[in-house]
Design an enzyme around this catalytic site. Sequence first.
Site, PDB file in Angstrom:
ATOM      1  N   GLU A 270      27.482 -41.984 109.622  1.00 57.94           N
ATOM      2  CA  GLU A 270      28.093 -42.786 110.682  1.00 57.94           C
ATOM      3  C   GLU A 270      27.018 -43.457 111.551  1.00 57.94           C
ATOM      4  OE1 GLU A 270      28.428 -42.250 114.805  1.00 57.94           O
ATOM      5  OE2 GLU A 270      29.647 -40.559 114.147  1.00 57.94           O
ATOM      6  N   HIS A 271      25.973 -42.703 111.889  1.00 59.67           N
ATOM      7  CA  HIS A 271      24.870 -43.301 112.669  1.00 59.67           C
ATOM      8  C   HIS A 271      24.202 -44.442 111.924  1.00 59.67           C
ATOM      9  CE1 HIS A 271      23.631 -40.652 116.206  1.00 59.67           C
ATOM     10  NE2 HIS A 271      24.816 -40.207 115.832  1.00 59.67           N
TER      11      HIS A 271
ATOM     12  N   ILE B 229      55.507 -22.544 127.025  1.00 58.64           N
ATOM     13  CA  ILE B 229      54.473 -21.532 127.309  1.00 58.64           C
ATOM     14  C   ILE B 229      53.476 -22.068 128.345  1.00 58.64           C
ATOM     15  CG2 ILE B 229      52.672 -20.080 126.282  1.00 58.64           C
ATOM     16  CD1 ILE B 229      54.275 -20.176 123.666  1.00 58.64           C
TER      17      ILE B 229
ATOM     18  N   GLY C 140      49.254 -24.892 123.471  1.00 60.38           N
ATOM     19  CA  GLY C 140      49.659 -25.969 122.578  1.00 60.38           C
ATOM     20  C   GLY C 140      48.823 -25.979 121.312  1.00 60.38           C
TER      21      GLY C 140
ATOM     22  N   LEU D  84      46.295 -22.214 133.017  1.00 61.30           N
ATOM     23  CA  LEU D  84      46.737 -21.845 131.672  1.00 61.30           C
ATOM     24  C   LEU D  84      46.989 -23.103 130.859  1.00 61.30           C
ATOM     25  CD1 LEU D  84      49.312 -19.125 130.809  1.00 61.30           C
ATOM     26  CD2 LEU D  84      49.695 -21.410 129.910  1.00 61.30           C
TER      27      LEU D  84
ATOM     28  N   LEU E 232      48.096 -50.694 136.366  1.00 59.81           N
ATOM     29  CA  LEU E 232      48.229 -50.795 137.813  1.00 59.81           C
ATOM     30  C   LEU E 232      47.148 -49.963 138.510  1.00 59.81           C
ATOM     31  CD1 LEU E 232      50.253 -51.689 140.173  1.00 59.81           C
ATOM     32  CD2 LEU E 232      51.058 -49.332 140.046  1.00 59.81           C
TER      33      LEU E 232
ATOM     34  N   PRO F 115      42.347 -55.871 134.804  1.00 53.80           N
ATOM     35  CA  PRO F 115      42.767 -54.471 134.682  1.00 53.80           C
ATOM     36  C   PRO F 115      43.991 -54.387 133.775  1.00 53.80           C
ATOM     37  CG  PRO F 115      42.646 -55.144 136.999  1.00 53.80           C
ATOM     38  CD  PRO F 115      42.485 -56.380 136.176  1.00 53.80           C
TER      39      PRO F 115
ATOM     40  N   GLU G 195      54.347 -24.456 134.376  1.00 54.11           N
ATOM     41  CA  GLU G 195      53.702 -23.889 135.562  1.00 54.11           C
ATOM     42  C   GLU G 195      54.672 -23.690 136.707  1.00 54.11           C
ATOM     43  OE1 GLU G 195      50.107 -26.093 136.354  1.00 54.11           O
ATOM     44  OE2 GLU G 195      49.433 -25.881 134.278  1.00 54.11           O
TER      45      GLU G 195
ATOM     46  N   HIS H  66      28.250 -37.270 109.600  1.00 51.34           N
ATOM     47  CA  HIS H  66      27.859 -37.727 110.931  1.00 51.34           C
ATOM     48  C   HIS H  66      26.620 -38.630 110.854  1.00 51.34           C
ATOM     49  CE1 HIS H  66      25.967 -36.583 115.038  1.00 51.34           C
ATOM     50  NE2 HIS H  66      26.655 -37.696 115.155  1.00 51.34           N
TER      51      HIS H  66
END
Length: 1017
Positions: A111-112, A338, A362, A359, A900, A897, A341, A108
Amino acid sequence: MLCSVIFRKLLRLNCRSYIVTTTSTMAPTNPSKGKKLKLVSRRLDDIMSVHDGIVKSDSDKREYRGLQLNNGLKIMLISDPKTDKSAASMDVNVGSLSDPKELEGLAHFCEHMLFLGTEKYPDEDEYSKFLSQHAGNCNAYTSEDHTNYYFDVGHKHLKEILDRFSQFFICPLFDASCTDREMNAVHSEHEKNVMSDGWRLQRLDKATANPNHPYSKFGTGNKETLDTEPKKKDICVRDELLKFHDSMYSANIMALAVLGRESLDELTDMVTPMFSSIKNKQLTVETYTESPYTEKELKVCMKVVPVKDVRNLVLTFPIPDLTEHYESNPGSYLGHLIGHEGPGSLLSELKSRGWVNSLMAGEKGGARGFDFFIIQVDLTKEGMAHVDDIVVCMYQYIDMLNTSGTPSWIFQEIKDLNNMSFKFKDKEKPTSCVQNCSESMHYFPMEDVLSAGHLVKEFRADLVEDLLARLNPDNMRITLVSKSYKDEVDVTERWYGAKYNLAPISEDLLNNCRKVIPSSKFHLPPPNEFIPTDFTIAPLPQGSSPVPELIKRNQLSHVWFKQDDKFKLPKACILFELFSPVAYSYPQHCNMVYMFTELFKDALNEYAYAAELAGLSYKFSNSVYGIHLTIKGYNNTQRVLLEKILTKMTTFSVDQKRFHVIKEMYTRSLKNFKADQPYQHASYFSHVVKSEKAWTKDELSAELVNLTLEMLQEFIPKFMKRLHVQMLMHGNLTKAEALKISETVEEILQHKALTEPLLPTELQKHRQFKIPNGSSYVFQYKNQVRKISSMLVYLQVGLQNTTDNMLLQLLAQVISEPCFNILRTREQLGYIVFSSVDRGNGVQGLRIVIQSERTPSYLEGRAEAFIEHVGDHLNEMSEAEFLKHVSSLAAQILEKPKKLGTETLKYWSELLSEQLFFKRDEVEAEHLKTLTKPMLQDFYKRYIHVSAPERSKLTIHVLGKNLDNCPTQPEPTCQGDLLPCPKLPEPTVISDVNQFKQSLELYPRVRPYLDINEAKL
Ligand SMILES: [Zn+2]
């Protein structure tokens, strides 16, 4: 909710900004097989293989080419002749799991450091300065087994910035003075995370893993791991950084993606020579096939006391890395079931018992070689008393899956939905496009880089069954999070100080899970009826308006419409504001509108979940003016959902049990505000102090206690009785269809809720207070949870108008990079340092925000020193530099953009602010080009400089919990080579916000740019 790989995304170290962006990640490795193809390029010598024929979405107009250079580097070139931004991302297939044991956080830190100077471009701010002057942004993150660097830039400057970028991987400097300073940024980044429950829980998962597994390491690092401890052992961190870079950064484990306007051949010629000289050290990436949880770390229950008042239950099952099976994706098949819903689902049952509200299920996303499958629920108060029962329910659902076999029609449905969403995929932003590509290239054959993770091909019941078999009690860990465990916890985690307890799961519970009694409540989801069947794109009539038009105006509603002329996808966005003057008139009204929206979503969820799976999402939320409803997705099925929502809304009856559950949740969320980050508190109070009307969290909390079900039940019809409706319909819809929808809406409201229109005089929106010229106010607030402090300086400029908008934005553009460079990189005040334009209720100003271990008065002194320095900075700025900033800002304003929905939101904000300036971007960018440097200097002298005649200053000090008091006067520090702080006037302390507001005038609202009374309908 299906949560595949959500978790890893949430906790990423985005190292250059305070905003945590989320991007998608894929998982493990499949070396791509390349064919030698004929290529029209002068650089053929450096290229080992070329891959055309990359599978892409039908709606994707970009062109792709994969390359592998002789040094092993994989490259994806993306040509998009219409892009306004170019972008690139380099992913190095190494991360914090590769940190040396005695230097946690080194990957890390590396990376900085890579950002801060190379042999060819030694200046530490060269890269970020160039980007700031050319409409660019950059960031990077380090995960367990990846380090990813990315940027975007105005499309004309790709080549120049790419040359700077490539040097990171060829000859970084790791300058000694930078190394010492940047350590503070890493430390401050960790300090920012210390009191965040997400980071704490992630850390505890690691801290309680097998200590010999690299997963157990502390990946972020801080001063202790990167400075204090190594010094004691005579380790030179800079030497180690060089060693790490030298031994871990090799071309053959890197993947680069570059997107630009240039053709594929031109990109090939540009990119190949720049990156061919990265050394190939023939590294093999490590695959961690052992699970971080051995027999010893399984069948345990970890109880954790959180910072915020949250309650969660998580079941974690170690599983193998399934990435190689991306074409059948068994993890997402099980996550789909699982995490379902709808009727017969696990969530549905747990909710009906009053135990949970949400809930997720995954794959969590481990690292190369191992993964976890998780099932996570939040717990209600009652749910806390039924933790074991909930776990048993989960196993009953798993048992149902086992006995129902693995029906292939479910896979077929997932496959169809995935095909559809890939086919009509929205265009990705250049940065997310390159990031996804660069990471995925490590895992998938080049041809599948874009489609893997989206498309599934082959149903593999055996893999699903194998995975399902791993969801068993002997392969399980339970995590329980609640404040109520505070007397049971006996261990303190070293880096975050999180308190927890680890104990074996009781044999009773394990046995109950092993042999569950089947439940008739659970069954597989029914076939999804929301799958759209008509994807016809409506023809665009001649003379269609390029901006939204008012197509209907009556006492009850205003209807705005624009048929899509850019994206050509079978999708639309429909937005509503149900405006009511009573929505925010008292704190309790605000509470009741909020409760209504939450209870409504709660009740609709079982029905609407199928729509969401089929690409139709809806949002229902409260605002200070009433309720906002948004429906986005395939226009084919939109109306069915809209009618259902409105009918249910107008006849809504509150369920008693759910009322108490949701009220309790809301009570906690209001209180949890106290544990937010200090810089978030600073922004919040700056808003409260300036706004005509803003109920504080405390005021809302105090009233909420008295809210009863009867009060709410009585309030809802009253709220619905008198409304003004604003609608915006944008996308693949004709005007006739839009009018039809608006009629349906009016009809349902008028007949079912007996809605009557408001008087024009009731349609008032809020205004903002005017901070008097020449005044300086300070407001102090104490954060009770976090040690760090923060400070926000706001300099109010006044009512928005085109000239001031552009001068202010230009000033913000010019100072943004030096602000970061001086206050963060050089002075190392803290991880969060930024300056920006602040707008609300049509009034704008400039703000500087810092979060730091230093006192707010010290920070204010440093911000003022910087503001003083801006004067010299402007004086010294050459005309050429000034023009670069102008065109950089213009490019950002004119950036088109990509989706849409983004365009819709632009129009929507004009409608909500009532400015109706739909051509804002074009007009403002044009105006921007007429600005001169002296105009900008005058603006600075008029509003910003300490002696400016119209300076109107508001400062917010948020004191960390250990700081008992702090001077209200900024500290004029000027030691060493720090920028000197000017003499500042004594501020007025705001001790009573109400009294303060009563002493001030209000600004008017900005006059709309369009007179809607003149609109031709
Ligand atoms: Zn970082």
